[in-house]
Design an enzyme around this catalytic site. Structure first.
Site, mmCIF file in Angstrom:
data_model
loop_
_atom_site.group_PDB
_atom_site.id
_atom_site.type_symbol
_atom_site.label_atom_id
_atom_site.label_comp_id
_atom_site.label_asym_id
_atom_site.label_seq_id
_atom_site.Cartn_x
_atom_site.Cartn_y
_atom_site.Cartn_z
ATOM 1 N N HIS A 167 31.602 32.065 5.405
ATOM 2 C CA HIS A 167 30.290 32.660 5.683
ATOM 3 C C HIS A 167 29.333 31.556 6.118
ATOM 4 C CE1 HIS A 167 26.190 33.456 3.874
ATOM 5 N NE2 HIS A 167 26.275 34.401 4.783
ATOM 6 N N HIS B 73 20.378 28.103 9.321
ATOM 7 C CA HIS B 73 20.293 28.882 8.084
ATOM 8 C C HIS B 73 19.195 28.237 7.246
ATOM 9 C CE1 HIS B 73 22.085 30.615 4.155
ATOM 10 N NE2 HIS B 73 21.458 31.569 4.806
#
Length: 308
Positions: free
Chosen positions: A27, A106
């Site tokens: 992920h 992110h």
């Protein structure tokens, strides 16, 4: 006897459709190189209050941003060496950047460009000609139509004949015969104009910060049947602002490692195949830790029971 079992398994998987096998995924795969020198702004998907705090209290806020944004501490090559075959690639163009350079993000942006990582994957595939990877490009941030085309041309130039067309039958035997090693999933309608770009692969995101709640959500989705084609069960935990504030000394790594025993127990009970409760790709955080990769790969042995 054990050797014969593994030989049988190999032959079976050789002709079995890839969409019915188990794969290990990571992920948010490229977060091991987030920009820690504080030059990178927080990405535009972050809440407004965090952007304001980061602007005026950067030395205090950035350590929290980093320790909750890093989902993988292993490089791309290390992940591939470990057994990861599905990569979650989230692409961004930095604001106020006049170049066509693209990055991953992110929380903040990476120091490594997309082009560098793609070349690293290609070099690994050239050294492992029997391996196949699935690269999922999604969560595009700040990309114009021109930048989408630039990215697609970079993908095509990097992988060339290794790219598997979306109309191809994806058995290992067929992919080896044709020399295909890369399946590209692209979460934008522009993929309709390219034969070597597959539709976006469904990702089951539970949006939970506790393992038990995450498992309940995935089990709920399984009751609605198996999606067509590839799909991902994300066993990545998601922290919210309340959790972070109430756990100031923790990190995402600590949270994930503390819950891996529960998640691994659930993983070991899963089955591949075409049945309504089957799982295809399992993606998690910090995949090189916690014995997740060997647990997922070994699940393909359950396919033997389907033929006995």
């Amino acid at each position: 006897m054990l050797l014969l079992i593994y030989l049988y398994l190999f032959i079976y998987l050789f002709i079995y459709l890839f969409i019915y096998l188990f794969y290990q995924g990571s992920h948010n795969s490229i977060t091991y190189c987030l920009d820690k020198n504080n030059r990178s702004p927080v990405d535009h998907t972050q809440p407004d209050f965090l952007k304001r705090l980061d602007k005026y209290m950067k030395p205090l806020i950035r350590p929290f941003v980093y320790k909750w944004s890093i989902t993988q501490e292993s490089t791309m090559k290390e992940q591939l060496d470990e057994g990861v075959r599905y990569c979650d690639l989230r692409i961004a163009h930095k604001p106020n950047d006049d170049s066509r350079n693209l990055y991953f993000y992110h929380g903040v942006y990476t120091t490594i460009t997309v082009e560098v990582v793609l070349k690293e994957i290609r070099e690994w595939l050239e050294a492992h000609p029997k391996e196949v990877v699935i690269l999922s490009f999604s969560h595009f941030l700040g990309l114009s139509q021109d930048l989408h085309q630039h990215l697609i041309h970079s993908i095509q130039n990097t992988f060339g004949p290794k790219l598997c067309p979306k109309y191809e039958t994806v058995t290992l035997r067929n992919l080896w015969r044709l020399g295909y090693q890369v399946i590209i999933s692209y979460e934008n309608d522009i993929m309709n104009f390219y034969d070597d770009l597959w539709p976006h692969i469904s990702y089951w995101w539970a949006n939970k910060c506790k393992a038990e709640a995450l498992i309940r959500e995935i089990e709920r989705r399984k009751q609605h049947g198996r999606p067509d084609g590839f799909f991902v069960a994300g066993i990545n935990l998601t922290e919210d602002a309340k959790y972070i504030v109430s756990h100031p000394t923790e990190s995402l790594n600590g949270l994930v490692m503390s819950t891996y025993p529960v998640l691994l127990e659930w993983v070991q009970k899963q089955s591949p195949g075409s049945g309504p409760g089957a799982i295809n790709i399992i993606a998690g955080d910090f995949v090189k830790e916690g014995q997740l990769v060997p647990a997922v790969i070994s699940l393909n042995e359950k396919l033997l029971n389907c033929t006995s």
